[in-house]
Design an enzyme around this catalytic site. Sequence first.
Site, PDB file in Angstrom:
ATOM      1  N   ARG A 211      -1.138   5.694 -13.375  1.00 29.42           N
ATOM      2  CA  ARG A 211      -0.660   4.535 -14.103  1.00 29.42           C
ATOM      3  C   ARG A 211      -1.850   3.789 -14.711  1.00 29.42           C
ATOM      4  O   ARG A 211      -2.770   3.395 -13.991  1.00 29.42           O
ATOM      5  CB  ARG A 211       0.113   3.610 -13.163  1.00 29.42           C
ATOM      6  CG  ARG A 211       0.862   2.532 -13.946  1.00 29.42           C
ATOM      7  CD  ARG A 211       1.404   1.498 -13.026  1.00 29.42           C
ATOM      8  NE  ARG A 211       2.710   1.884 -12.539  1.00 29.42           N
ATOM      9  CZ  ARG A 211       3.714   1.017 -12.440  1.00 29.42           C
ATOM     10  NH1 ARG A 211       3.552  -0.237 -12.776  1.00 29.42           N
ATOM     11  NH2 ARG A 211       4.854   1.400 -11.983  1.00 29.42           N
TER      12      ARG A 211
ATOM     13  N   THR B   1      -2.026  -0.942 -19.500  1.00 29.68           N
ATOM     14  CA  THR B   1      -0.713  -0.841 -20.169  1.00 29.68           C
ATOM     15  C   THR B   1       0.430  -0.682 -19.160  1.00 29.68           C
ATOM     16  O   THR B   1       1.588  -0.884 -19.503  1.00 29.68           O
ATOM     17  CB  THR B   1      -0.679   0.381 -21.102  1.00 29.68           C
ATOM     18  OG1 THR B   1      -0.777   1.565 -20.295  1.00 29.68           O
ATOM     19  CG2 THR B   1      -1.819   0.358 -22.104  1.00 29.68           C
TER      20      THR B   1
ATOM     21  N   ASP C 141       2.816   4.729   1.630  1.00 30.52           N
ATOM     22  CA  ASP C 141       2.317   5.571   0.530  1.00 30.52           C
ATOM     23  C   ASP C 141       2.455   7.035   0.943  1.00 30.52           C
ATOM     24  O   ASP C 141       1.740   7.519   1.828  1.00 30.52           O
ATOM     25  CB  ASP C 141       0.854   5.222   0.229  1.00 30.52           C
ATOM     26  CG  ASP C 141       0.361   5.976  -0.999  1.00 30.52           C
ATOM     27  OD1 ASP C 141       0.404   7.226  -1.009  1.00 30.52           O
ATOM     28  OD2 ASP C 141      -0.044   5.324  -1.969  1.00 30.52           O
TER      29      ASP C 141
ATOM     30  N   ASP D  18      -0.772   9.234   0.716  1.00 24.98           N
ATOM     31  CA  ASP D  18      -1.738   8.940   1.792  1.00 24.98           C
ATOM     32  C   ASP D  18      -1.252   9.492   3.130  1.00 24.98           C
ATOM     33  O   ASP D  18      -2.047  10.002   3.926  1.00 24.98           O
ATOM     34  CB  ASP D  18      -1.958   7.424   1.918  1.00 24.98           C
ATOM     35  CG  ASP D  18      -2.915   6.902   0.862  1.00 24.98           C
ATOM     36  OD1 ASP D  18      -3.625   7.716   0.229  1.00 24.98           O
ATOM     37  OD2 ASP D  18      -2.951   5.674   0.657  1.00 24.98           O
TER      38      ASP D  18
HETATM   39  N1  URA Z   1       4.978   5.529  -3.859  1.00 24.65           N
HETATM   40  C1  URA Z   1       4.862   5.665  -2.526  1.00 24.65           C
HETATM   41  O1  URA Z   1       4.168   6.555  -2.044  1.00 24.65           O
HETATM   42  N2  URA Z   1       5.500   4.791  -1.723  1.00 24.65           N
HETATM   43  C2  URA Z   1       6.293   3.802  -2.203  1.00 24.65           C
HETATM   44  O2  URA Z   1       6.871   3.052  -1.412  1.00 24.65           O
HETATM   45  C3  URA Z   1       6.408   3.685  -3.607  1.00 24.65           C
HETATM   46  C4  URA Z   1       5.742   4.562  -4.406  1.00 24.65           C
END
Ligand code: URA
Length: 212
Positions: free
Chosen positions: A104, A108, A203, A206
């Site tokens: 991302r 923008t 995430d 991760d």
């Molecule tokens: N991406 C992720 O890994 N977790 C989220 O909660 C949102 C986007």
Amino acid sequence: MAKFQVVDHPLVQHKLTIIRDKDTSTKDFREVTNEIAMLMAYEITRDLELEEVEIETPLVKCIQKQIAGKKMAVVPILRAGLGMVDGILKLVPAARVGHIGMYRDPETLQAVEYFAKFPQDIEERRVFVVDPMLATGVSAIAALNQLVNKYQVPESHITFCCLVAAPEGVKALQEAHPDVDIYTAALDEKLNEHGYILPGLGDAGDRIFGTK
Ligand code: URA
């Protein structure tokens, strides 16, 4: 209208609870994510066409069924989508694997493609785009834009498969690509102010790769 389906099979729901738990180790998270992806592959392939074929059992000749028609491709959105590929390939081992990477742009806020490589006949395949989290929908929509507009994959050949979806992401994806089927293991409550899904699982990238 394309399908939107929450895969509510008890095994999927049980395993999803394991990966939501913050104390689940990287090893277990990775393994269980692939197990859920494998169970979801059973659902997302339910409408594959069958054709009749003559075979001979040890006793008689008979007509039986085999999968017909389009070949398949799995397309993980990098990087978290990689965590679902092995599970899906367990059920469809002959599928090709394409990759698409999105980041991302901080100014923008648009998704920018940094990597894309697909089977050369992707437009003729049934394509399963995978990403564990459908949050805002920005990267999913951008990935599908590429497949549909640049690589001429018909929307009706594409299924988007995730583990956890936010209502905001589902709505955005359905508006942008109304003929793409969406399968998720859970439809969660909402996004927080940082774009994370609540209750979610954190995430996904991760947690799959043990990074921070
Ligand atoms: N991406 C992720 O890994 N977790 C989220 O909660 C949102 C986007």
